[in-house]
Design an enzyme around this catalytic site. Structure first.
Site, PDB file in Angstrom:
ATOM      1  N   ASP A   1      54.853  39.670  62.311  1.00 42.21           N
ATOM      2  CA  ASP A   1      54.235  40.057  60.864  1.00 42.21           C
ATOM      3  C   ASP A   1      54.952  38.995  59.901  1.00 42.21           C
ATOM      4  O   ASP A   1      56.150  39.464  59.550  1.00 42.21           O
ATOM      5  CB  ASP A   1      54.218  41.583  60.577  1.00 42.21           C
ATOM      6  CG  ASP A   1      53.698  41.550  59.082  1.00 42.21           C
ATOM      7  OD1 ASP A   1      52.285  42.227  58.940  1.00 42.21           O
ATOM      8  OD2 ASP A   1      54.144  41.431  58.102  1.00 42.21           O
TER       9      ASP A   1
ATOM     10  N   TYR B   1      56.888  34.880  52.078  1.00 39.89           N
ATOM     11  CA  TYR B   1      58.161  35.031  52.896  1.00 39.89           C
ATOM     12  C   TYR B   1      58.934  33.604  53.151  1.00 39.89           C
ATOM     13  O   TYR B   1      60.129  33.613  53.315  1.00 39.89           O
ATOM     14  CB  TYR B   1      57.915  35.658  54.272  1.00 39.89           C
ATOM     15  CG  TYR B   1      57.549  36.894  54.209  1.00 39.89           C
ATOM     16  CD1 TYR B   1      57.318  37.748  53.105  1.00 39.89           C
ATOM     17  CD2 TYR B   1      56.856  37.754  55.440  1.00 39.89           C
ATOM     18  CE1 TYR B   1      56.909  39.048  53.021  1.00 39.89           C
ATOM     19  CE2 TYR B   1      56.407  38.879  55.471  1.00 39.89           C
ATOM     20  CZ  TYR B   1      56.341  39.746  54.203  1.00 39.89           C
ATOM     21  OH  TYR B   1      55.805  41.024  54.275  1.00 39.89           O
TER      22      TYR B   1
ATOM     23  N   LYS C   1      49.408  36.396  55.709  1.00 43.43           N
ATOM     24  CA  LYS C   1      48.993  37.039  54.256  1.00 43.43           C
ATOM     25  C   LYS C   1      48.785  35.921  53.265  1.00 43.43           C
ATOM     26  O   LYS C   1      49.507  35.066  53.278  1.00 43.43           O
ATOM     27  CB  LYS C   1      49.822  38.209  53.835  1.00 43.43           C
ATOM     28  CG  LYS C   1      50.103  39.192  54.997  1.00 43.43           C
ATOM     29  CD  LYS C   1      51.340  40.253  54.368  1.00 43.43           C
ATOM     30  CE  LYS C   1      51.877  40.948  55.286  1.00 43.43           C
ATOM     31  NZ  LYS C   1      52.862  40.556  56.291  1.00 43.43           N
TER      32      LYS C   1
ATOM     33  N   HIS D   1      47.445  39.978  50.552  1.00 47.21           N
ATOM     34  CA  HIS D   1      48.693  40.561  50.253  1.00 47.21           C
ATOM     35  C   HIS D   1      48.772  41.624  49.124  1.00 47.21           C
ATOM     36  O   HIS D   1      49.533  42.589  49.244  1.00 47.21           O
ATOM     37  CB  HIS D   1      49.922  39.545  50.218  1.00 47.21           C
ATOM     38  CG  HIS D   1      51.286  39.882  50.658  1.00 47.21           C
ATOM     39  ND1 HIS D   1      52.114  38.878  50.885  1.00 47.21           N
ATOM     40  CD2 HIS D   1      51.832  40.955  50.627  1.00 47.21           C
ATOM     41  CE1 HIS D   1      53.124  39.543  51.171  1.00 47.21           C
ATOM     42  NE2 HIS D   1      53.186  40.645  51.134  1.00 47.21           N
TER      43      HIS D   1
ATOM     44  N   LYS E   1      61.917  45.723  60.630  1.00 48.03           N
ATOM     45  CA  LYS E   1      62.472  44.166  60.502  1.00 48.03           C
ATOM     46  C   LYS E   1      63.924  44.356  60.531  1.00 48.03           C
ATOM     47  O   LYS E   1      64.676  45.344  60.445  1.00 48.03           O
ATOM     48  CB  LYS E   1      62.457  43.352  59.131  1.00 48.03           C
ATOM     49  CG  LYS E   1      62.765  44.172  57.901  1.00 48.03           C
ATOM     50  CD  LYS E   1      62.126  43.516  56.674  1.00 48.03           C
ATOM     51  CE  LYS E   1      62.506  44.223  55.549  1.00 48.03           C
ATOM     52  NZ  LYS E   1      62.167  43.949  54.109  1.00 48.03           N
ATOM     53  N   SER E   2      64.779  43.376  61.160  1.00 46.16           N
ATOM     54  CA  SER E   2      66.122  43.330  61.455  1.00 46.16           C
ATOM     55  C   SER E   2      66.404  41.906  61.902  1.00 46.16           C
ATOM     56  O   SER E   2      65.845  41.245  62.489  1.00 46.16           O
ATOM     57  CB  SER E   2      66.694  44.334  62.249  1.00 46.16           C
ATOM     58  OG  SER E   2      67.898  44.339  62.602  1.00 46.16           O
TER      59      SER E   2
ATOM     60  N   ARG F   1      69.813  46.536  66.847  1.00 42.99           N
ATOM     61  CA  ARG F   1      68.779  47.157  66.085  1.00 42.99           C
ATOM     62  C   ARG F   1      67.452  46.586  66.682  1.00 42.99           C
ATOM     63  O   ARG F   1      66.535  47.264  66.584  1.00 42.99           O
ATOM     64  CB  ARG F   1      69.059  47.065  64.710  1.00 42.99           C
ATOM     65  CG  ARG F   1      70.267  47.647  64.185  1.00 42.99           C
ATOM     66  CD  ARG F   1      70.379  47.470  62.799  1.00 42.99           C
ATOM     67  NE  ARG F   1      71.555  48.196  62.224  1.00 42.99           N
ATOM     68  CZ  ARG F   1      72.047  48.130  60.844  1.00 42.99           C
ATOM     69  NH1 ARG F   1      71.277  47.709  59.965  1.00 42.99           N
ATOM     70  NH2 ARG F   1      73.014  48.827  60.646  1.00 42.99           N
TER      71      ARG F   1
ATOM     72  N   ASN G   1      65.044  49.490  67.992  1.00 43.27           N
ATOM     73  CA  ASN G   1      63.906  49.855  67.137  1.00 43.27           C
ATOM     74  C   ASN G   1      62.709  50.027  68.465  1.00 43.27           C
ATOM     75  O   ASN G   1      61.597  50.472  67.944  1.00 43.27           O
ATOM     76  CB  ASN G   1      63.647  48.809  66.189  1.00 43.27           C
ATOM     77  CG  ASN G   1      64.683  49.153  65.036  1.00 43.27           C
ATOM     78  OD1 ASN G   1      65.213  50.242  65.028  1.00 43.27           O
ATOM     79  ND2 ASN G   1      64.577  48.210  64.084  1.00 43.27           N
TER      80      ASN G   1
END
Length: 264
Positions: free
Chosen positions: A30, A35, A60, A93, A215-216, A221, A225
């Site tokens: 995503d 971004y 988006k 968005h 997110k990471s 992680r 996750n």
């Protein structure tokens, strides 16, 4: 669409993070124009060697690109940066309170769907009033509405609207930017299952049918996750439900603008 994806908002190194996520088995990525990392995401996707058919890519259309022509051009730029001929899901968005822009932007989204540049269209940060306006305009309803959703801000009323309209609920910031993870109730549930509080929250999302995109940039992680092979029982779910904060006070992001002009 996979119920668990990988988000890259504010990623320090999106190419490295997506590369790690794909290696760990994530197949849904995503991103968004705003971004400023679609190019890095596209490079990671290309270098992975994975067949396009195994990937689910979401991006988006940002606020400055509302309106038919701007939205079409924005989508073309996103595809170019991603190095793809289509995305699997394209979202508006943020909502726009100008009725004309709302209509023309959604016309562009439907055009992009019709010509195959996206496989599905949806929205992000839309409140019930925004969704009702889209319904009143006719045409296709969004496949998904991605909103801030986590144990401190559970959006129950909005999720009921989604269920009534047949819209999938998506969660950005599904871990509340980490703010929820220190809750003693989550620690107790996590201890019973031998997992982390973050894993408890993500499992909670999956069991209520939410599409979550944690997110990471940390490989440990990223792996943890995705390791959600356990089930929360009713007591566990009730413990998470009790963490909801009243009147939206658990919100950490901006409040979507209220729509006053709704076509009826």
């Amino acid at each position: 669409m996979p119920r668990l994806g990988f988000g890259v908002s504010e990623s320090r190194d999106a190419r490295a993070a997506v590369t790690e996520a794909l290696a760990q088995g994530y197949r849904s990525i995503d991103t968004a124009a705003v971004y400023d990392n679609e190019t890095a995401v596209g490079a990671a996707l290309a270098a992975s060697g994975l067949p396009r058919s195994e990937l689910f890519v979401t991006t988006k259309v940002w606020n400055v690109d509302h309106g038919r022509t701007r939205a079409l051009d924005a989508a073309a730029r996103s595809l170019d940066r991603l190095g793809l001929d289509h995305v699997d899901l394209l979202l508006v968005h943020w909502p726009n309170d100008d009725l004309g822009h709302c209509l023309s932007t959604w016309e562009a989204m439907e055009e992009l769907l019709a010509d195959g540049r996206t496989r599905a269209v949806g929205v992000s940060n839309f409140r019930p009033s925004h969704l009702r306006r889209l319904r009143s305009l006719g045409g296709r309803l969004p496949a998904l509405n991605q909103v801030e959703l986590h144990p401190h801000h559970q959006q129950r009323a909005l999720r009921e609207v989604h269920a009534a309209l047949g819209i999938v609920t998506g969660a950005w910031s599904p871990l509340g930017r980490g703010a929820v993870l220190g809750e003693p109730a989550l620690a107790r549930v996590a201890a019973r299952h031998g997992v982390t509080p973050a894993q408890v929250v993500l499992r909670w999302h999956l069991q209520q049918g939410t599409v979550a995109v944690p997110k990471s940039d940390d490989p440990r992680r990223i792996a943890a996750n995705r390791d959600l092979a356990f089930t929360l029982d009713r007591d566990d779910l009730d413990a998470v439900a009790a963490l909801d904060r009243p009147a939206g006070s658990g919100r950490i992001g901006p409040v979507p603008a209220r729509v006053d002009r709704i076509a009826s």
